[in-house]
Design a protein around this motif. Structure first.
Motif, PDB file in Angstrom:
ATOM      1  N   GLN A   7      31.463  92.531 -40.762  1.00  0.00           N
ATOM      2  CA  GLN A   7      32.463  91.874 -39.929  1.00  0.00           C
ATOM      3  C   GLN A   7      32.964  92.781 -38.797  1.00  0.00           C
ATOM      4  O   GLN A   7      33.247  92.321 -37.697  1.00  0.00           O
ATOM      5  CB  GLN A   7      33.661  91.419 -40.773  1.00  0.00           C
ATOM      6  CG  GLN A   7      34.695  90.663 -39.959  1.00  0.00           C
ATOM      7  CD  GLN A   7      35.812  90.110 -40.819  1.00  0.00           C
ATOM      8  OE1 GLN A   7      35.903  90.404 -42.019  1.00  0.00           O
ATOM      9  NE2 GLN A   7      36.671  89.311 -40.221  1.00  0.00           N
ATOM     10  N   ASN A  39      31.771  94.518 -51.522  1.00  0.00           N
ATOM     11  CA  ASN A  39      32.997  94.352 -50.739  1.00  0.00           C
ATOM     12  C   ASN A  39      32.906  95.099 -49.406  1.00  0.00           C
ATOM     13  O   ASN A  39      33.287  94.570 -48.357  1.00  0.00           O
ATOM     14  CB  ASN A  39      34.213  94.861 -51.520  1.00  0.00           C
ATOM     15  CG  ASN A  39      34.553  93.993 -52.724  1.00  0.00           C
ATOM     16  OD1 ASN A  39      33.917  92.966 -52.949  1.00  0.00           O
ATOM     17  ND2 ASN A  39      35.535  94.407 -53.485  1.00  0.00           N
ATOM     18  N   VAL A  40      32.421  96.330 -49.459  1.00  0.00           N
ATOM     19  CA  VAL A  40      32.319  97.140 -48.244  1.00  0.00           C
ATOM     20  C   VAL A  40      31.275  96.566 -47.293  1.00  0.00           C
ATOM     21  O   VAL A  40      31.465  96.563 -46.068  1.00  0.00           O
ATOM     22  CB  VAL A  40      32.003  98.610 -48.596  1.00  0.00           C
ATOM     23  CG1 VAL A  40      31.554  99.392 -47.371  1.00  0.00           C
ATOM     24  CG2 VAL A  40      33.225  99.266 -49.217  1.00  0.00           C
ATOM     25  N   GLU A  93      41.076  96.851 -43.750  1.00  0.00           N
ATOM     26  CA  GLU A  93      40.224  95.948 -44.530  1.00  0.00           C
ATOM     27  C   GLU A  93      39.172  96.727 -45.315  1.00  0.00           C
ATOM     28  O   GLU A  93      38.793  96.323 -46.422  1.00  0.00           O
ATOM     29  CB  GLU A  93      39.598  94.903 -43.604  1.00  0.00           C
ATOM     30  CG  GLU A  93      40.655  93.980 -43.023  1.00  0.00           C
ATOM     31  CD  GLU A  93      40.107  92.718 -42.397  1.00  0.00           C
ATOM     32  OE1 GLU A  93      38.910  92.404 -42.587  1.00  0.00           O
ATOM     33  OE2 GLU A  93      40.886  92.035 -41.711  1.00  0.00           O
ATOM     34  N   PHE A  94      38.710  97.825 -44.767  1.00  0.00           N
ATOM     35  CA  PHE A  94      37.770  98.707 -45.461  1.00  0.00           C
ATOM     36  C   PHE A  94      38.429  99.274 -46.725  1.00  0.00           C
ATOM     37  O   PHE A  94      37.858  99.205 -47.824  1.00  0.00           O
ATOM     38  CB  PHE A  94      37.363  99.824 -44.507  1.00  0.00           C
ATOM     39  CG  PHE A  94      36.379 100.816 -45.056  1.00  0.00           C
ATOM     40  CD1 PHE A  94      35.192 100.430 -45.635  1.00  0.00           C
ATOM     41  CD2 PHE A  94      36.642 102.177 -44.955  1.00  0.00           C
ATOM     42  CE1 PHE A  94      34.277 101.364 -46.120  1.00  0.00           C
ATOM     43  CE2 PHE A  94      35.742 103.116 -45.434  1.00  0.00           C
ATOM     44  CZ  PHE A  94      34.561 102.707 -46.014  1.00  0.00           C
ATOM     45  N   ARG A 142      30.573  93.479 -46.805  1.00  0.00           N
ATOM     46  CA  ARG A 142      31.182  92.345 -46.094  1.00  0.00           C
ATOM     47  C   ARG A 142      32.050  92.831 -44.937  1.00  0.00           C
ATOM     48  O   ARG A 142      32.017  92.268 -43.842  1.00  0.00           O
ATOM     49  CB  ARG A 142      32.001  91.493 -47.068  1.00  0.00           C
ATOM     50  CG  ARG A 142      31.126  90.715 -48.056  1.00  0.00           C
ATOM     51  CD  ARG A 142      31.923  89.765 -48.914  1.00  0.00           C
ATOM     52  NE  ARG A 142      31.042  88.986 -49.771  1.00  0.00           N
ATOM     53  CZ  ARG A 142      31.092  88.977 -51.098  1.00  0.00           C
ATOM     54  NH1 ARG A 142      31.997  89.707 -51.724  1.00  0.00           N
ATOM     55  NH2 ARG A 142      30.247  88.248 -51.795  1.00  0.00           N
ATOM     56  N   VAL A 143      32.820  93.885 -45.187  1.00  0.00           N
ATOM     57  CA  VAL A 143      33.688  94.422 -44.128  1.00  0.00           C
ATOM     58  C   VAL A 143      32.848  95.053 -43.018  1.00  0.00           C
ATOM     59  O   VAL A 143      33.116  94.861 -41.833  1.00  0.00           O
ATOM     60  CB  VAL A 143      34.693  95.435 -44.703  1.00  0.00           C
ATOM     61  CG1 VAL A 143      35.522  96.080 -43.592  1.00  0.00           C
ATOM     62  CG2 VAL A 143      35.621  94.752 -45.704  1.00  0.00           C
ATOM     63  N   LYS A 144      31.820  95.805 -43.403  1.00  0.00           N
ATOM     64  CA  LYS A 144      30.977  96.463 -42.401  1.00  0.00           C
ATOM     65  C   LYS A 144      30.249  95.444 -41.523  1.00  0.00           C
ATOM     66  O   LYS A 144      30.013  95.687 -40.342  1.00  0.00           O
ATOM     67  CB  LYS A 144      29.966  97.388 -43.078  1.00  0.00           C
ATOM     68  CG  LYS A 144      30.543  98.749 -43.433  1.00  0.00           C
ATOM     69  CD  LYS A 144      29.460  99.668 -43.965  1.00  0.00           C
ATOM     70  CE  LYS A 144      29.861 101.117 -43.868  1.00  0.00           C
ATOM     71  NZ  LYS A 144      29.934 101.609 -42.504  1.00  0.00           N
ATOM     72  N   ALA A 173      40.068  96.440 -53.931  1.00  0.00           N
ATOM     73  CA  ALA A 173      39.830  95.195 -54.672  1.00  0.00           C
ATOM     74  C   ALA A 173      38.810  95.362 -55.793  1.00  0.00           C
ATOM     75  O   ALA A 173      38.769  94.562 -56.729  1.00  0.00           O
ATOM     76  CB  ALA A 173      39.366  94.102 -53.711  1.00  0.00           C
ATOM     77  N   ALA A 174      37.986  96.397 -55.718  1.00  0.00           N
ATOM     78  CA  ALA A 174      36.981  96.662 -56.759  1.00  0.00           C
ATOM     79  C   ALA A 174      37.569  97.438 -57.937  1.00  0.00           C
ATOM     80  O   ALA A 174      36.889  97.619 -58.950  1.00  0.00           O
ATOM     81  CB  ALA A 174      35.808  97.433 -56.172  1.00  0.00           C
ATOM     82  N   GLN A 200      30.615  96.385 -57.146  1.00  0.00           N
ATOM     83  CA  GLN A 200      31.683  95.644 -56.485  1.00  0.00           C
ATOM     84  C   GLN A 200      32.167  96.341 -55.217  1.00  0.00           C
ATOM     85  O   GLN A 200      32.442  95.693 -54.206  1.00  0.00           O
ATOM     86  CB  GLN A 200      32.858  95.415 -57.448  1.00  0.00           C
ATOM     87  CG  GLN A 200      33.775  94.284 -56.995  1.00  0.00           C
ATOM     88  CD  GLN A 200      33.038  92.957 -56.870  1.00  0.00           C
ATOM     89  OE1 GLN A 200      32.462  92.457 -57.835  1.00  0.00           O
ATOM     90  NE2 GLN A 200      33.032  92.388 -55.663  1.00  0.00           N
ATOM     91  N   ALA A 205      38.983  96.574 -49.293  1.00  0.00           N
ATOM     92  CA  ALA A 205      37.741  96.183 -49.960  1.00  0.00           C
ATOM     93  C   ALA A 205      37.440  97.097 -51.141  1.00  0.00           C
ATOM     94  O   ALA A 205      37.026  96.649 -52.213  1.00  0.00           O
ATOM     95  CB  ALA A 205      36.582  96.215 -48.964  1.00  0.00           C
TER      96      ALA A 205
END
Length: 199
Positions: free
Chosen positions: A102, A95-96, A70-71, A98-100, A77-78, A91, A74
């Motif tokens: 979670q 994105n990162v 997921e990292f 959000r993953v960090k 996706a940018a 971006q 993320a």
């Protein structure tokens, strides 16, 4: 593949995801937690956890792998290779973050050298290096900036922002990028390499 097979596979994937998310929460509180505690937090039977993960180590490896995937996703996706550098920096950061937020425990796990998490983190680092070079070439980052230093500062800022839960990821990302590129000072009394304050 039949509808029944697809439904069974989807159900199995949801169960694994539920277990991994529970493991993240429980291990973040108590890294020595047992498989029984994970099962309880996931709301499944202990046998279900053992059926999906043969051992505690296997569960930890799966946890590290899903967080690493997921990292990497993320960052992907940018589109850091094609998006304008300033936009990509923002971006990637949001994105990162959000993953960090979670997977804070899982992202700190170290798997075997050459394993999926190791490869994912190495790839992300290469892409970050490339993005910072693009930012420098486009004038977003100073021409005389030490990019290796900038990268570690960038990582440190994201790490701190990930822990400040009161700040939404998009707001935190803006602050991270602003601090990276502009700092928080006025520029007065700047210390250049090899100089001392007041010189």
């Amino acid at each position: 593949m039949s509808e029944r097979t697809r439904a069974l596979r989807s159900d199995a994937e949801r169960t694994v995801r539920t277990i991994l998310e529970a493991a993240e929460r429980v291990f973040a509180e108590d890294p020595a937690a047992s498989m029984e505690q994970i099962a309880e937090a996931a709301g499944v039977a202990r046998t279900t956890v053992h059926r999906r993960f043969a051992s505690r180590d296997a569960l930890l490896e799966a946890l590290a792998a899903v967080a690493a995937r997921e990292f990497a996703a993320a960052v992907d996706a940018a589109h850091p290779e094609t998006t304008p550098p300033l936009v990509a920096l923002y971006q990637v950061t949001v994105n990162v973050l959000r993953v960090k937020r979670q997977w804070p425990f899982a992202l700190d796990l170290t798997g075997p050298e050459g394993g999926e998490p190791d490869c994912a983190h190495a790839e992300v680092e290469q892409r970050c290096d490339h993005l910072l070079r693009r930012a420098q070439e486009s004038g977003v980052v100073r021409a005389d900036a030490d990019l290796a230093w900038a990268k570690w500062i960038f990582y440190a800022l994201i790490g701190v922002a990930a822990r400040i839960r009161e700040c939404e990821p998009d707001v935190a990302a803006t602050r991270v990028v602003d601090t990276l590129l502009c700092g928080v000072g006025t520029g007065q009394g700047l210390i250049r390499t090899g100089s001392q304050p007041g010189q």
